[in-house]
Each structure stands twice: as structure tokens, then as C-alpha cells.
Design a protein around this motif. Structure first.
Motif, PDB file in Angstrom:
ATOM      1  N   ASN A 144       0.825  -1.208   0.000  1.00  0.00           N
ATOM      2  CA  ASN A 144       0.000   0.000   0.000  1.00  0.00           C
ATOM      3  C   ASN A 144       0.859   1.258   0.000  1.00  0.00           C
ATOM      4  OD1 ASN A 144      -2.354  -1.521   0.036  1.00  0.00           O
ATOM      5  ND2 ASN A 144      -2.448  -1.549   2.275  1.00  0.00           N
ATOM      6  N   CYS A 145       1.991   1.210   0.676  1.00  0.00           N
ATOM      7  CA  CYS A 145       2.888   2.375   0.655  1.00  0.00           C
ATOM      8  C   CYS A 145       3.458   2.610  -0.736  1.00  0.00           C
ATOM      9  CB  CYS A 145       4.013   2.177   1.676  1.00  0.00           C
ATOM     10  SG  CYS A 145       3.491   2.270   3.400  1.00  0.00           S
ATOM     11  N   TYR A 146       3.836   1.553  -1.426  1.00  0.00           N
ATOM     12  CA  TYR A 146       4.347   1.713  -2.786  1.00  0.00           C
ATOM     13  C   TYR A 146       3.247   2.198  -3.730  1.00  0.00           C
ATOM     14  CZ  TYR A 146       9.029  -0.164  -2.080  1.00  0.00           C
ATOM     15  OH  TYR A 146      10.331  -0.342  -1.691  1.00  0.00           O
ATOM     16  N   HIS A 147       2.028   1.754  -3.512  1.00  0.00           N
ATOM     17  CA  HIS A 147       0.925   2.278  -4.316  1.00  0.00           C
ATOM     18  C   HIS A 147       0.740   3.772  -4.080  1.00  0.00           C
ATOM     19  CE1 HIS A 147      -3.455   3.346  -4.458  1.00  0.00           C
ATOM     20  NE2 HIS A 147      -3.215   3.072  -5.725  1.00  0.00           N
ATOM     21  N   ASP A 148       0.897   4.198  -2.839  1.00  0.00           N
ATOM     22  CA  ASP A 148       0.772   5.624  -2.544  1.00  0.00           C
ATOM     23  C   ASP A 148       1.864   6.421  -3.253  1.00  0.00           C
ATOM     24  OD1 ASP A 148      -0.403   7.837  -0.746  1.00  0.00           O
ATOM     25  OD2 ASP A 148       1.732   7.900  -0.260  1.00  0.00           O
ATOM     26  N   LEU A 149       3.083   5.888  -3.295  1.00  0.00           N
ATOM     27  CA  LEU A 149       4.166   6.579  -3.999  1.00  0.00           C
ATOM     28  C   LEU A 149       3.891   6.644  -5.496  1.00  0.00           C
ATOM     29  CD1 LEU A 149       6.940   7.889  -4.182  1.00  0.00           C
ATOM     30  CD2 LEU A 149       7.952   5.591  -4.160  1.00  0.00           C
ATOM     31  N   SER A 150       3.390   5.544  -6.084  1.00  0.00           N
ATOM     32  CA  SER A 150       3.054   5.556  -7.503  1.00  0.00           C
ATOM     33  C   SER A 150       1.972   6.582  -7.801  1.00  0.00           C
ATOM     34  CB  SER A 150       2.605   4.153  -7.939  1.00  0.00           C
ATOM     35  OG  SER A 150       2.179   4.158  -9.285  1.00  0.00           O
ATOM     36  N   MET A 151       0.998   6.707  -6.911  1.00  0.00           N
ATOM     37  CA  MET A 151      -0.069   7.683  -7.120  1.00  0.00           C
ATOM     38  C   MET A 151       0.478   9.111  -7.010  1.00  0.00           C
ATOM     39  SD  MET A 151      -3.667   8.026  -5.044  1.00  0.00           S
ATOM     40  CE  MET A 151      -2.795   8.280  -3.486  1.00  0.00           C
ATOM     41  N   ARG A 152       1.359   9.356  -6.046  1.00  0.00           N
ATOM     42  CA  ARG A 152       1.936  10.692  -5.904  1.00  0.00           C
ATOM     43  C   ARG A 152       2.733  11.085  -7.151  1.00  0.00           C
ATOM     44  NH1 ARG A 152       2.988  12.398  -0.154  1.00  0.00           N
ATOM     45  NH2 ARG A 152       1.736  11.026   1.153  1.00  0.00           N
ATOM     46  N   LEU A 153       3.558  10.156  -7.630  1.00  0.00           N
ATOM     47  CA  LEU A 153       4.350  10.450  -8.831  1.00  0.00           C
ATOM     48  C   LEU A 153       3.445  10.643 -10.039  1.00  0.00           C
ATOM     49  CD1 LEU A 153       7.265   7.883  -8.339  1.00  0.00           C
ATOM     50  CD2 LEU A 153       7.401  10.361  -8.063  1.00  0.00           C
ATOM     51  N   GLY A 154       2.407   9.819 -10.148  1.00  0.00           N
ATOM     52  CA  GLY A 154       1.503   9.945 -11.283  1.00  0.00           C
ATOM     53  C   GLY A 154       0.759  11.266 -11.297  1.00  0.00           C
ATOM     54  N   LEU A 155       0.266  11.701 -10.144  1.00  0.00           N
ATOM     55  CA  LEU A 155      -0.457  12.972 -10.090  1.00  0.00           C
ATOM     56  C   LEU A 155       0.465  14.151 -10.372  1.00  0.00           C
ATOM     57  CD1 LEU A 155      -2.759  12.344  -6.982  1.00  0.00           C
ATOM     58  CD2 LEU A 155      -3.319  12.136  -9.402  1.00  0.00           C
ATOM     59  N   ALA A 156       1.696  14.086  -9.853  1.00  0.00           N
ATOM     60  CA  ALA A 156       2.642  15.168 -10.128  1.00  0.00           C
ATOM     61  C   ALA A 156       3.014  15.211 -11.608  1.00  0.00           C
ATOM     62  CB  ALA A 156       3.888  14.995  -9.265  1.00  0.00           C
ATOM     63  N   LEU A 157       3.192  14.040 -12.207  1.00  0.00           N
ATOM     64  CA  LEU A 157       3.543  13.993 -13.628  1.00  0.00           C
ATOM     65  C   LEU A 157       2.375  14.453 -14.494  1.00  0.00           C
ATOM     66  CD1 LEU A 157       5.895  13.239 -15.426  1.00  0.00           C
ATOM     67  CD2 LEU A 157       5.059  10.896 -15.490  1.00  0.00           C
TER      68      LEU A 157
END
Length: 614
Positions: A144-157
Motif C-alpha cells: 500500500n505504501c508503494y501504491h501511494d508513492l506511484s499515485m503521488r508520482l503519477g499525479l505530479a507527472l
């Protein structure tokens, strides 16, 4: 358990189909190794189906030396370039011993914010996905933590794509590198991902994310020199030297909800280093909190007054510092504190901790100091009449150093109301409540893992008339007695004084201020039995009234106010804070009612990170 990612992958899907743009780390000779594996050593040999089946069964692992293997670029692009219906939600896929987790993000070409004079074509990218490859055996809170990081990077990108078409321009660079590498002769072949790293800023960002995850577990990235992306992997950040085990994220978040106003903050890094790592747009409240002098000697309610903040703000900021591994929570150091060696403390000779301790305290041995706490020991037991104030202060600093590195744990005394063995157990249950009912622990039901820091709440203790509230832990009060830094410093240094004079209860309980919980002197004589009836069952009340100390009205009145805390959920220090008592008074009452009260010592979960370890 190793929580490092195996690989980070970027794929896109557009009008020209899906394509893997970048992966890190990458294998230079992936295609050549695949061809060599499929080629037979002898073209005239007969293929044995049994050997072929055996080879397929043997090669079911896609992890080699901590890296992802066995997946071609085309296979990964087909797997991770999902349909539009699966966008903006969690993506999780398990193949053999590898688990892939990501957060596909869909782009809307009409949202691109480009100036009218810019002659830019609309983006052909429909969606993209940043995927992390993990070991399939990792806990779900890590996933779940890695999913949160992927979501953060995706939204920023996505934001940068809407602002300046950053993703489209970087995708063109990556596709051009793939085409260039495919046209090179065999004797001069170069990995296209190496060319992408040299030319693409986004690829270097993804490499930085991977390296920081494998290093400290904290990602601090400024995407396209514009948007800051911060992330903490608590399972790696809190991998303490003492426990040697990753910390449960859900348990850590539950522990942050149990912070009390009398706790203090112990920084794990230098204050100047922590201030230097803060971003320019960090909260001004955090700046004010960190600029308070001697904050490691100041309880939270005093720290809130010194920093001109509310107590709720201080608890939230402290929770963030603890979550990011920059601080830990301890109880104020005083002479009556009981410390014991952590059960997982390393005891090897010539360790890195021993060298660091010798540099911090010349002439002292770490193993020698740890041996003094092999059995539960209070600081007053280590002080002698001939001990100088300088030596006392050095002992306090050594204890703080040991607490900072997780080598010591503080033991708190908890009180239980227990009937003698001669009493009939059925009679105890006659009042509708079993003895010790409601002792469900200090934490509630576990909630799903989340990287958001829980907001601690501060409430007034429930009134005495609430009968059911006494069987469960009570929230802390929002009225706090006055305390000065000089008074707490006096309690820290003067360790040779008697415990009744130097305990924290005498420091925190200003007799001129109202009690944070219940004012003992205002309870009428007639309400003592009413208070006992509201908390105890008839059998328990009968058991208490047979004690000789119950004949004293003052002792019985005090017991009626404290019996709500005799269920094993509150330690002595919390009772002292809530009821505004000195330690000596509380210990005398427990001794007078020792026929029906039992005590035990164990650490407080809210200040022990090792209790949240897997």
C-alpha cells in the motif's frame, strides 16, 4: 525482511499503441540472453519433452540477485498499459514470486494549459503507469505504501503534462532512444535505457526514486524542478538497530493516536540538520516548534505554549516527525523512571554503536552502561551522595542516547483491581461485569494502512456518572497544569533527591492550578459510595470495603476517584497527570489497598516503536 523494490517501470498507452518507455535497473543484454537461452546447442538433437517440462518448472522465479528478470519489454507494456476503465485506481498483479503495484493515470488532452502563441500539438498519450516490482512475500502495508508513492508520482507527472507537456516531450526522447538503439549494428549495440538516462530528465528522476528507496527509504524529489514529491517508507525508516525488524505501519499509525500531553519529543537527528532538510514552503508552525530551546525537556502542553501553538497542532507535528523517523517519543527523564535493557539490543563487541558511544562520552563503555540496566533500574539507584552534578547530567545524557538508539525501554507500573483467591468467582460476575472486563488493550481495531498521519484528539475525561466509560481507556484531558522549563530541568538534574520530591507528579502538579481531571476536595461525603457503585460491581465494592484502609474516609474518598484507573489501562504517571497527585501519595494509597490491588510493570506502547514491529 527486505522491502526494497526490484524495479521501477514506466509504460504509456496512446494513439500509437502501448510502449514501455523506461525501466530501472535494466539488464544490458536482456534480448541476447533470451536468444541464447532458446537456442539449442545442437540443431540435430531431439527435443525431450520431459526435460522441457522440468526446465519450465525449475525456472519459476523472476528474481535474480535482487533484480527483476524474465520479462521482456513487450510483455510488460502489455501487462501494465491497462484499459481506461482501470485508471485512477490501484493496480496490483502477482506473477510467480513478483508483485507489481502501480496507479494508472489517464490524461485529458483538452486540459493541457498551453499559451495561445505556443504551437504545440496535443498529446497523443492516453494514459501512463508508474509500476513498482516487489517481492510477492511482502506485507500488504508495504504494498500500500508503494501504491501511494506511484499515485503521488503519477499525479505530479500529470500536473506537469497539463502545465508544460513535460511527459510528452520526455516520451519523445525515450522513443527516439529506443529507435536509435535498434538501428545500431550488433558489434556496437548499446542499451536504449542507458541512452535514455543520458538524455531524459524524467528517467533520472525515476532512478533517483529507486536509489533513495533502496537507501534511506525517504524520497525527496522535485519533479521537473517545479513540483516537490516527498515520500517516506516507514517500514525501512524505522528499521531500528535495536530491533532489527521493520516496523508495522498500521501499528505505528495507531501508536501516534495515543500520544499524551505529558510526553516529550526526542530528536533522532541534529536540529540544524533537520531544519536544513525542510523545504522552503514547510509549515511555519513546524519551524516555530523546532526553534523552541530545550524542547527535549519540555512536555507537549508546555511546548505548545512556548511555540504559540495549540496542543492539537503540536501533536500533529510531532506525529509527522515520528512517522518520518526524525524523532521519537519518550517520557520526561526523572529519578523515579524505571529503565531496562531492550530485549533486542545488540551486545556484540566493537560494534558501530560502541564506537559512536565512546566518541560521545569519552571514558565510558557502552556495554558497561548497558550492563547496569540488565535488570530494571531507576536513575535514583545509580546516584550516590558523592555524585557531582556534572556526573548526574552525564548520566541523563547517556540515558537519552540509549533511548535515542532504542537500546533502553522504560517500564511503567500498571494497577489492577483483583479479588483475593478466597472470593467466589461467580459472585464477582453477579454485578453484570466480570472482573477486568473491557480490558481490550490501549489500541482500537486496526485500520487499513495509510500514509496519512492520524490527527490526535484531546478530550476532557468523561464524568464520573458515566458507568460504562470506566471499563475502557479514557482520552486525555485538555486542561494542563502550569510547568516551567526550569522546574523540569531541576527534576532532570537533581537525581539524588528523594523520589517524592523529584518525581514528575510533583513537577507537573502546581497546587495553585485546578486539577486536569477531578478535584478531590470537592466530592461530598455522600457521593463516595455512589462513585464506587458506578465503577465497581457489588462483589468488588464489598471486597474493597472489607479492607482496613476503607475505614478512613479520606483514603476511601481518594480510592473512589482513582478506582476507574485500576483496570490496567493507565500507568502511574498518567494517573498523576489526570488526578493531579504526587507519586508518594499515589504509592501510599496503593500500599494501603494492597489486599485488592496488584501491580505489574511493562513498557508503554505509545512510546515503544518495537511494540509495532512485525
Amino acid at each position: 525482511m527486505d522491502v526494497n523494490p526490484l524495479c521501477v517501470i514506466l509504460v504509456k498507452n496512446g494513439s500509437r499503441g502501448d510502449r514501455l518507455l523506461f525501466r530501472y535497473p535494466y539488464s544490458v543484454d536482456t534480448k541476447m540472453e533470451t536468444k541464447a537461452t532458446n537456442r539449442r546447442s545442437n540443431p540435430y538433437s531431439v527435443i525431450n519433452d520431459v526435460n522441457k517440462l522440468t526446465s519450465l518448472i525449475a525456472h519459476t522465479s523472476n528474481i535474480s540477485n535482487g533484480k527483476l528478470v524474465g520479462f521482456s519489454d513487450k510483455i510488460m507494456s502489455n501487462l501494465f498499459a491497462v484499459k481506461s476503465e482501470l485508471c485512477d485506481s490501484k493496480f496490483e498483479l502477482k506473477v510467480n514470486d513478483v508483485r507489481f503495484v502501480g496507479h494508472p493515470v489517464r490524461l485529458d488532452p483538452s486540459t493541457t494549459h498551453s499559451r495561445p502563441q505556443d504551437k504545440r500539438k496535443s498529446s497523443t498519450i492516453i494514459l501512463f503507469n508508474i509500476v513498482f516490482a516487489l517481492k510477492a512475500t511482502l506485507n500488504h502495508d508495504v504494498v500500500n505504501c508503494y501504491h501511494d508513492l506511484s499515485m503521488r508520482l503519477g499525479l505530479a507527472l500529470r500536473h506537469e503534462e497539463y502545465r508544460c507537456q513535460f511527459l510528452s516531450s520526455e516520451a519523445k526522447i525515450m522513443l527516439a532512444a529506443h529507435d536509435e538503439a535498434s538501428q545500431l549494428p550488433e558489434d556496437g549495440q548499446v542499451s536504449p535505457f542507458q541512452l535514455i538516462l543520458d538524455r531524459s530528465l524524467l528517467a533520472r528522476h525515476l532512478r533517483q526514486v529507486y536509489e533513495e528507496l533502496c537507501g534511506s527509504g525517504i524520497v525527496q524529489l522535485r519533479l521537473n524542478k517545479w513540483i516537490e514529491v516527498s515520500f517516506c517508507l516507514p517500514q525501512k525508516v524505522h528499521h531500528s538497530l535495536a530491533t532489527g525488524r521493520p516496523v508495522d505501519c498500521e501499528g505505528l499509525l495507531r501508536g501516534l493516536k495515543t500520544l499524551k500531553p505529558y510526553h516529550i519529543l526526542l530528536l533522532l537527528v541534529e536540529r540544524s540538520e533537520l531544519l536544513h532538510t525542510l523545504s522552503p514552503d514547510a509549515s511555519q508552525a513546524l519551524w516555530r516548534l523546532l526553534h523552541v530551546e530545550e524542547s527535549h525537556l519540555t512536555p507537549f502542553f508546555t511546548l505548545a505554549a512556548d511555540a504559540d501553538l495549540t496542543l492539537t497542532q503540536v501533536l500533529m507535528l510531532v506525529g509527522h516527525l515520528v512517522y518520518w523517523g526524525k524523532a521519537t517519543i519518550i517520557y520526561p527523564v526523572c529519578s523515579t523512571n524505571m529503565y531496562a535493557l531492550s530485549p533486542n539490543a545488540p551486545t556484540i563487541l566493537n560494534s558501530q554503536l560502541s564506537e559512536s558511544f565512546s566518541q560521545q562520552f569519552p571514558g565510558s563503555s557502552l556495554l558497561g552502561v548497558m550492563a547496569e540496566f540488565s535488570l530494571p533500574t531507576s536513575l535514583s539507584d545509580k546516584c550516590y551522595p558523592i555524585t557531582s552534578p556534572h556526573q548526574q547530567q552525564e548520566q541523563v545524557q547517556q540515558v537519552l542516547w540509549l533511548l535515542k538508539h532504542g537500546l533502553l525501554q522504560q517500564l511503567h507500573t500498571y494497577v489492577y483491581l483483583s479479588p483475593p483467591m478466597s472470593y467466589d468467582c461467580d459472585g464477582v460476575r453477579a454485578g453484570g461485569r466480570e472482573l477486568g472486563a473491557g480490558q481490550t488493550g490501549s489500541h482500537g481495531t486496526s485500520s487499513p494502512a495509510s500514509t496519512s498521519i492520524p490527527t490526535p484528539t484531546v478530550h476532557e475525561p468523561p464524568p464520573l456518572s458515566n458507568e460504562t466509560s470506566y471499563l475502557a481507556p479514557h482520552p486525555q484531558s485538555n486542561h494542563h497544569p502550569d510547568i516551567t522549563r526550569d522546574a523540569l530541568h531541576h527534576a532532570v538534574v537533581q537525581l539524588s533527591q528523594p523520589a517524592s520530591e523529584s518525581d514528575l507528579g510533583s513537577v507537573c502538579s502546581d497546587e495553585r492550578s485546578p486539577s486536569p481531571g477531578i478535584n478531590i476536595g470537592t466530592t461530598p461525603e455522600d457521593s463516595v459510595h455512589h462513585c464506587l457503585d458506578a465503577v465497581l460491581s457489588p462483589a468488588e465494592k464489598e471486597m474493597v470495603m472489607k479492607v482496613e484502609a476503607a475505614r478512613n474516609p479520606e483514603d476511601l474518598k481518594l480510592f473512589s476517584k482513582l478506582c476507574v484507573y485500576f483496570r490496567g489501562h493507565h500507568h502511574l504517571e498518567e494517573m498523576m497527570y489526570r488526578v493531579n497527585l504526587r507519586r508518594s501519595t499515589l504509592l501510599q494509597l496503593i500500599d494501603k489497598f494492597r489486599q485488592v490491588l496488584i501491580t505489574c510493570q511493562h513498557p508503554d506502547d505509545s512510546t515503544t516503536l518495537s511494540s509495532h514491529a512485525k
